[in-house]
Design a protein around this motif. Sequence first.
Motif, PDB file in Angstrom:
ATOM      1  N   PHE A 193      68.901 -11.614  52.617  1.00 38.94           N
ATOM      2  CA  PHE A 193      68.949 -10.873  53.879  1.00 38.94           C
ATOM      3  C   PHE A 193      69.917 -11.571  54.820  1.00 38.94           C
ATOM      4  CE2 PHE A 193      67.144 -10.050  58.215  1.00 38.94           C
ATOM      5  CZ  PHE A 193      67.482  -8.700  58.264  1.00 38.94           C
ATOM      6  N   THR A 246      68.920 -10.458  65.546  1.00 37.21           N
ATOM      7  CA  THR A 246      67.758 -10.163  64.700  1.00 37.21           C
ATOM      8  C   THR A 246      67.060 -11.469  64.320  1.00 37.21           C
ATOM      9  OG1 THR A 246      68.766  -8.153  63.797  1.00 37.21           O
ATOM     10  CG2 THR A 246      66.998  -9.173  62.507  1.00 37.21           C
ATOM     11  N   GLU A 247      65.781 -11.566  64.632  1.00 39.04           N
ATOM     12  CA  GLU A 247      65.033 -12.794  64.384  1.00 39.04           C
ATOM     13  C   GLU A 247      63.869 -12.617  63.430  1.00 39.04           C
ATOM     14  OE1 GLU A 247      63.815 -14.288  68.145  1.00 39.04           O
ATOM     15  OE2 GLU A 247      65.856 -14.796  68.813  1.00 39.04           O
ATOM     16  N   SER A 248      63.653 -11.391  62.919  1.00 41.67           N
ATOM     17  CA  SER A 248      62.514 -11.180  62.024  1.00 41.67           C
ATOM     18  C   SER A 248      62.844 -10.144  60.958  1.00 41.67           C
ATOM     19  CB  SER A 248      61.270 -10.738  62.809  1.00 41.67           C
ATOM     20  OG  SER A 248      61.490  -9.461  63.402  1.00 41.67           O
ATOM     21  N   LEU A 249      62.106 -10.215  59.865  1.00 40.15           N
ATOM     22  CA  LEU A 249      62.230  -9.255  58.763  1.00 40.15           C
ATOM     23  C   LEU A 249      60.825  -8.957  58.253  1.00 40.15           C
ATOM     24  CD1 LEU A 249      63.856  -7.656  56.598  1.00 40.15           C
ATOM     25  CD2 LEU A 249      63.830  -9.758  55.226  1.00 40.15           C
ATOM     26  N   PRO A 292      70.972 -11.199  58.496  1.00 36.42           N
ATOM     27  CA  PRO A 292      70.620 -10.487  59.727  1.00 36.42           C
ATOM     28  C   PRO A 292      71.829 -10.272  60.629  1.00 36.42           C
ATOM     29  CG  PRO A 292      69.948 -12.774  59.882  1.00 36.42           C
ATOM     30  CD  PRO A 292      70.471 -12.583  58.490  1.00 36.42           C
ATOM     31  N   GLU A 293      71.768  -9.173  61.370  1.00 28.81           N
ATOM     32  CA  GLU A 293      72.774  -8.945  62.395  1.00 28.81           C
ATOM     33  C   GLU A 293      72.464  -9.822  63.611  1.00 28.81           C
ATOM     34  OE1 GLU A 293      73.094  -4.841  63.339  1.00 28.81           O
ATOM     35  OE2 GLU A 293      73.876  -4.279  61.362  1.00 28.81           O
ATOM     36  N   ILE A 322      63.948 -16.248  62.524  1.00 32.75           N
ATOM     37  CA  ILE A 322      65.187 -16.443  61.774  1.00 32.75           C
ATOM     38  C   ILE A 322      66.270 -16.939  62.736  1.00 32.75           C
ATOM     39  CG2 ILE A 322      66.950 -15.328  60.356  1.00 32.75           C
ATOM     40  CD1 ILE A 322      64.863 -13.253  59.565  1.00 32.75           C
ATOM     41  N   GLY A 325      63.976  -4.686  60.636  1.00 29.12           N
ATOM     42  CA  GLY A 325      64.885  -5.796  60.865  1.00 29.12           C
ATOM     43  C   GLY A 325      66.305  -5.386  60.555  1.00 29.12           C
ATOM     44  N   ASP A 326      67.219  -5.591  61.492  1.00 28.48           N
ATOM     45  CA  ASP A 326      68.607  -5.143  61.315  1.00 28.48           C
ATOM     46  C   ASP A 326      69.396  -6.149  60.480  1.00 28.48           C
ATOM     47  OD1 ASP A 326      67.919  -3.072  62.937  1.00 28.48           O
ATOM     48  OD2 ASP A 326      68.827  -3.911  64.752  1.00 28.48           O
ATOM     49  N   GLY A 327      70.118  -5.615  59.487  1.00 28.63           N
ATOM     50  CA  GLY A 327      70.945  -6.491  58.667  1.00 28.63           C
ATOM     51  C   GLY A 327      71.168  -5.916  57.280  1.00 28.63           C
ATOM     52  N   ARG A 367      71.430 -17.057  56.579  1.00 30.32           N
ATOM     53  CA  ARG A 367      71.484 -16.186  55.387  1.00 30.32           C
ATOM     54  C   ARG A 367      70.222 -16.493  54.594  1.00 30.32           C
ATOM     55  NH1 ARG A 367      72.993 -16.400  49.970  1.00 30.32           N
ATOM     56  NH2 ARG A 367      74.032 -14.522  49.145  1.00 30.32           N
TER      57      ARG A 367
END
Length: 261
Positions: free
Chosen positions: A173, A179-182, A175-176, A199, A245-247, A204
Amino acid sequence: MFEGYEFTFAGRSCREFGLMLYDIDGRGQEDVAFGNKGSIVETRTNRRVKPIHFGVSYHREPLQFKLVFGAERPLDRFEMEEVALWLTGRQEYQWLTVEQPDMEEVQYRCLITSLTPISVGWLPYAFEAEVTCDCPYAYGPPVEESFQIRGETRLLIRDGGSVWETVRPAMVFVPESGTESLSIVNEDDGGREFRLDGIPAGARVAVDGDSGIIEDTAGGANLYGGFNLSFLRLVHGDNHLTVRGDGALTLSWRPYRNTAG
């Protein structure tokens, strides 16, 4: 029973050594049982007719079978040493493929645990190899799925294996910014959630579900503090995932194949 004529092991074909799969002197490829031999886990007591049932284990014994292969002429001592060097003495599991039409998408991750020469008229023509796999199953071809996640995204992932065991895919993952979570919830696995918070910027995230490892391969940050210790699992067939989660998200795995020879 295997009816293939050629096989590859550790990236090399038996053709390089002038060998092929065959029957010789009454010895040939044996019938191979399906890998999922069950062991019932339960306790029986004096006061109960029925047992206290805990489930069934299918993981106690790895898949094992024999391969018989040889040449069309006698082998000399140097050729036999080259074959032994190719097949035996390895420390890590290797990929074995039997080149047979109905096994084109089946691979075994295995070691050759014994190799015995077969002689005819005192001359060595062939070998019998004991194959021990890393688990009770073979594997299908690798699968990789990549997605761009925005907010809450629903995904449909299909595991095309032939066992009921769950698969833990590897994940990456990226992240953009911001973004701190998935979060990944698999509705077909009882709503089980993979969740990672905290995150760091520029991370990465790489997850190896089989080994139980999650790491930041870009910055080296320790991610376990924000991880709920619940790795993503894929069930047999359709998996409806809800991802937040963005990414960029990539899932990769090999389906388990329950195959007999």
